[in-house]
Design a protein around this motif. Structure first.
Motif, PDB file in Angstrom:
ATOM      1  N   GLY A 108       7.072   0.858  29.120  1.00  8.12           N
ATOM      2  CA  GLY A 108       8.307   1.180  29.820  1.00  8.12           C
ATOM      3  C   GLY A 108       8.874   2.486  29.287  1.00  8.12           C
ATOM      4  N   VAL A 109       9.194   3.381  30.204  1.00 12.84           N
ATOM      5  CA  VAL A 109       9.758   4.678  29.827  1.00 12.84           C
ATOM      6  C   VAL A 109      11.028   4.936  30.635  1.00 12.84           C
ATOM      7  CG1 VAL A 109       7.514   5.657  29.176  1.00 12.84           C
ATOM      8  CG2 VAL A 109       8.341   5.945  31.509  1.00 12.84           C
ATOM      9  N   ARG A 110      11.850   5.812  30.125  1.00 13.64           N
ATOM     10  CA  ARG A 110      13.119   6.116  30.789  1.00 13.64           C
ATOM     11  C   ARG A 110      12.932   6.972  32.040  1.00 13.64           C
ATOM     12  NH1 ARG A 110      16.851  10.308  29.837  1.00 13.64           N
ATOM     13  NH2 ARG A 110      18.883   9.771  30.663  1.00 13.64           N
ATOM     14  N   ALA A 111      12.044   7.957  31.954  1.00 15.14           N
ATOM     15  CA  ALA A 111      11.850   8.877  33.080  1.00 15.14           C
ATOM     16  C   ALA A 111      10.448   9.470  33.002  1.00 15.14           C
ATOM     17  CB  ALA A 111      12.891   9.993  33.041  1.00 15.14           C
ATOM     18  N   LEU A 112       9.966   9.934  34.166  1.00 16.59           N
ATOM     19  CA  LEU A 112       8.663  10.586  34.271  1.00 16.59           C
ATOM     20  C   LEU A 112       8.836  11.892  35.055  1.00 16.59           C
ATOM     21  CD1 LEU A 112       6.508   7.449  35.084  1.00 16.59           C
ATOM     22  CD2 LEU A 112       6.376   8.840  33.011  1.00 16.59           C
ATOM     23  N   PRO A 113       7.872  12.820  34.931  1.00 16.57           N
ATOM     24  CA  PRO A 113       7.966  14.082  35.669  1.00 16.57           C
ATOM     25  C   PRO A 113       8.144  13.860  37.170  1.00 16.57           C
ATOM     26  CG  PRO A 113       6.172  14.167  34.079  1.00 16.57           C
ATOM     27  CD  PRO A 113       6.668  12.751  34.102  1.00 16.57           C
ATOM     28  N   LYS A 114       8.894  14.741  37.789  1.00 16.93           N
ATOM     29  CA  LYS A 114       9.108  14.740  39.248  1.00 16.93           C
ATOM     30  C   LYS A 114       9.760  13.451  39.750  1.00 16.93           C
ATOM     31  CE  LYS A 114       6.640  18.624  40.099  1.00 16.93           C
ATOM     32  NZ  LYS A 114       7.112  19.796  40.765  1.00 16.93           N
ATOM     33  N   ASP A 115      10.426  12.707  38.869  1.00 20.61           N
ATOM     34  CA  ASP A 115      11.054  11.428  39.206  1.00 20.61           C
ATOM     35  C   ASP A 115      10.057  10.374  39.686  1.00 20.61           C
ATOM     36  OD1 ASP A 115      13.667  12.117  38.439  1.00 20.61           O
ATOM     37  OD2 ASP A 115      13.979  13.137  40.354  1.00 20.61           O
ATOM     38  N   ALA A 116       8.808  10.487  39.233  1.00 20.19           N
ATOM     39  CA  ALA A 116       7.803   9.478  39.555  1.00 20.19           C
ATOM     40  C   ALA A 116       8.187   8.160  38.885  1.00 20.19           C
ATOM     41  CB  ALA A 116       6.425   9.930  39.071  1.00 20.19           C
ATOM     42  N   GLN A 117       7.700   7.060  39.458  1.00 21.65           N
ATOM     43  CA  GLN A 117       7.951   5.734  38.896  1.00 21.65           C
ATOM     44  C   GLN A 117       6.783   5.218  38.059  1.00 21.65           C
ATOM     45  OE1 GLN A 117       9.713   2.930  41.852  1.00 21.65           O
ATOM     46  NE2 GLN A 117       9.488   4.671  43.249  1.00 21.65           N
ATOM     47  N   ILE A 118       5.644   5.933  38.111  1.00 18.12           N
ATOM     48  CA  ILE A 118       4.435   5.501  37.409  1.00 18.12           C
ATOM     49  C   ILE A 118       3.608   6.721  37.021  1.00 18.12           C
ATOM     50  CG2 ILE A 118       3.273   5.126  39.635  1.00 18.12           C
ATOM     51  CD1 ILE A 118       1.609   2.910  38.260  1.00 18.12           C
ATOM     52  N   GLU A 119       2.969   6.625  35.870  1.00 23.63           N
ATOM     53  CA  GLU A 119       2.019   7.634  35.403  1.00 23.63           C
ATOM     54  C   GLU A 119       0.904   6.900  34.687  1.00 23.63           C
ATOM     55  OE1 GLU A 119       1.735  11.668  32.604  1.00 23.63           O
ATOM     56  OE2 GLU A 119       3.687  10.781  33.017  1.00 23.63           O
ATOM     57  N   ILE A 120      -0.321   7.406  34.829  1.00 23.44           N
ATOM     58  CA  ILE A 120      -1.469   6.793  34.163  1.00 23.44           C
ATOM     59  C   ILE A 120      -2.305   7.883  33.503  1.00 23.44           C
ATOM     60  CG2 ILE A 120      -3.625   5.486  34.464  1.00 23.44           C
ATOM     61  CD1 ILE A 120      -2.330   4.105  36.864  1.00 23.44           C
ATOM     62  N   ASP A 121      -2.697   7.625  32.248  1.00 24.26           N
ATOM     63  CA  ASP A 121      -3.685   8.469  31.585  1.00 24.26           C
ATOM     64  C   ASP A 121      -4.793   7.560  31.070  1.00 24.26           C
ATOM     65  OD1 ASP A 121      -2.946   7.371  29.080  1.00 24.26           O
ATOM     66  OD2 ASP A 121      -1.749   9.091  28.505  1.00 24.26           O
ATOM     67  N   GLY A 122      -5.873   8.141  30.581  1.00 30.31           N
ATOM     68  CA  GLY A 122      -6.942   7.288  30.122  1.00 30.31           C
ATOM     69  C   GLY A 122      -8.034   8.002  29.356  1.00 30.31           C
ATOM     70  N   ILE A 123      -8.933   7.202  28.847  1.00 33.24           N
ATOM     71  CA  ILE A 123     -10.118   7.687  28.132  1.00 33.24           C
ATOM     72  C   ILE A 123     -11.324   7.045  28.792  1.00 33.24           C
ATOM     73  CG2 ILE A 123     -11.337   7.796  25.928  1.00 33.24           C
ATOM     74  CD1 ILE A 123      -8.542   7.464  24.587  1.00 33.24           C
ATOM     75  N   MET A 124     -12.284   7.883  29.150  1.00 32.79           N
ATOM     76  CA  MET A 124     -13.478   7.424  29.862  1.00 32.79           C
ATOM     77  C   MET A 124     -14.696   7.703  29.004  1.00 32.79           C
ATOM     78  SD  MET A 124     -14.732   8.467  33.721  1.00 32.79           S
ATOM     79  CE  MET A 124     -14.888  10.206  33.420  1.00 32.79           C
ATOM     80  N   GLU A 125     -15.614   6.767  28.969  1.00 34.27           N
ATOM     81  CA  GLU A 125     -16.883   6.959  28.268  1.00 34.27           C
ATOM     82  C   GLU A 125     -17.984   7.013  29.327  1.00 34.27           C
ATOM     83  OE1 GLU A 125     -19.294   7.809  25.141  1.00 34.27           O
ATOM     84  OE2 GLU A 125     -17.120   7.661  25.080  1.00 34.27           O
ATOM     85  N   LEU A 126     -18.648   8.160  29.413  1.00 36.29           N
ATOM     86  CA  LEU A 126     -19.722   8.339  30.390  1.00 36.29           C
ATOM     87  C   LEU A 126     -21.016   7.736  29.874  1.00 36.29           C
ATOM     88  CD1 LEU A 126     -18.993  12.002  31.468  1.00 36.29           C
ATOM     89  CD2 LEU A 126     -18.500   9.928  32.744  1.00 36.29           C
ATOM     90  N   PRO A 127     -21.827   7.174  30.763  1.00 40.68           N
ATOM     91  CA  PRO A 127     -23.138   6.677  30.335  1.00 40.68           C
ATOM     92  C   PRO A 127     -23.988   7.848  29.819  1.00 40.68           C
ATOM     93  CG  PRO A 127     -22.648   6.046  32.620  1.00 40.68           C
ATOM     94  CD  PRO A 127     -21.577   6.989  32.176  1.00 40.68           C
ATOM     95  N   GLU A 128     -24.791   7.585  28.823  1.00 38.07           N
ATOM     96  CA  GLU A 128     -25.639   8.664  28.272  1.00 38.07           C
ATOM     97  C   GLU A 128     -26.872   8.866  29.093  1.00 38.07           C
ATOM     98  OE1 GLU A 128     -25.979   9.026  24.002  1.00 38.07           O
ATOM     99  OE2 GLU A 128     -24.605   7.338  23.837  1.00 38.07           O
TER     100      GLU A 128
END
Length: 128
Positions: A108-128
């Motif tokens: 839970g956050v107070r505010a996000l850029p551009k007044d968005a209600q949701i933001e997602i970031d992540g880490i991806m592991e590619l198959p070798e």
């Protein structure tokens, strides 16, 4: 280990001093995505469910540009301005991922850029 910058026109361009994602070896670090429509750089709408779907579409596009799929994400962080939307996020997320699901945090956050209600970031592991 070299790093490569990931960029796609199918996700919103960076609105600050960052890249959409950075690949280091087989690991891809995705910057936060908010519900901007890539072609207009405007919020998709004020409806939370539409914003959540747009964010997952943006994340999916960055994953694909990096050479993987959204199911290659090992960890995601979901930032919400209203934690009462948690169940909606779960429902929408189930349409984008198959088991085994990535590790996840919902914050839970107070505010996000551009007044968005949701933001997602992540880490991806590619198959070798």
């Amino acid at each position: 280990m070299s790093k490569a910058i990931i960029q796609t026109d199918n996700a919103p361009e960076a609105i600050g001093t960052y890249s959409q994602a950075v690949k280091a070896g087989t690991t891809v670090y995705l910057s936060g995505q908010i519900p901007l429509v890539p072609s207009t750089m405007k919020l998709v709408s004020q409806d939370f469910a539409e914003q959540a779907r747009q964010v997952f579409e943006n994340v999916k596009a960055v994953c694909e540009a990096a050479g993987g799929t959204i199911n290659d994400l090992a960890k995601i962080n979901i930032y919400l301005t209203d934690l009462s939307h948690f169940a909606t996020v779960n429902e929408i997320m189930s349409g984008y991922f198959s088991q085994p699901y990535p590790a996840r945090a919902a914050i839970g956050v107070r505010a996000l850029p551009k007044d968005a209600q949701i933001e997602i970031d992540g880490i991806m592991e590619l198959p070798e």
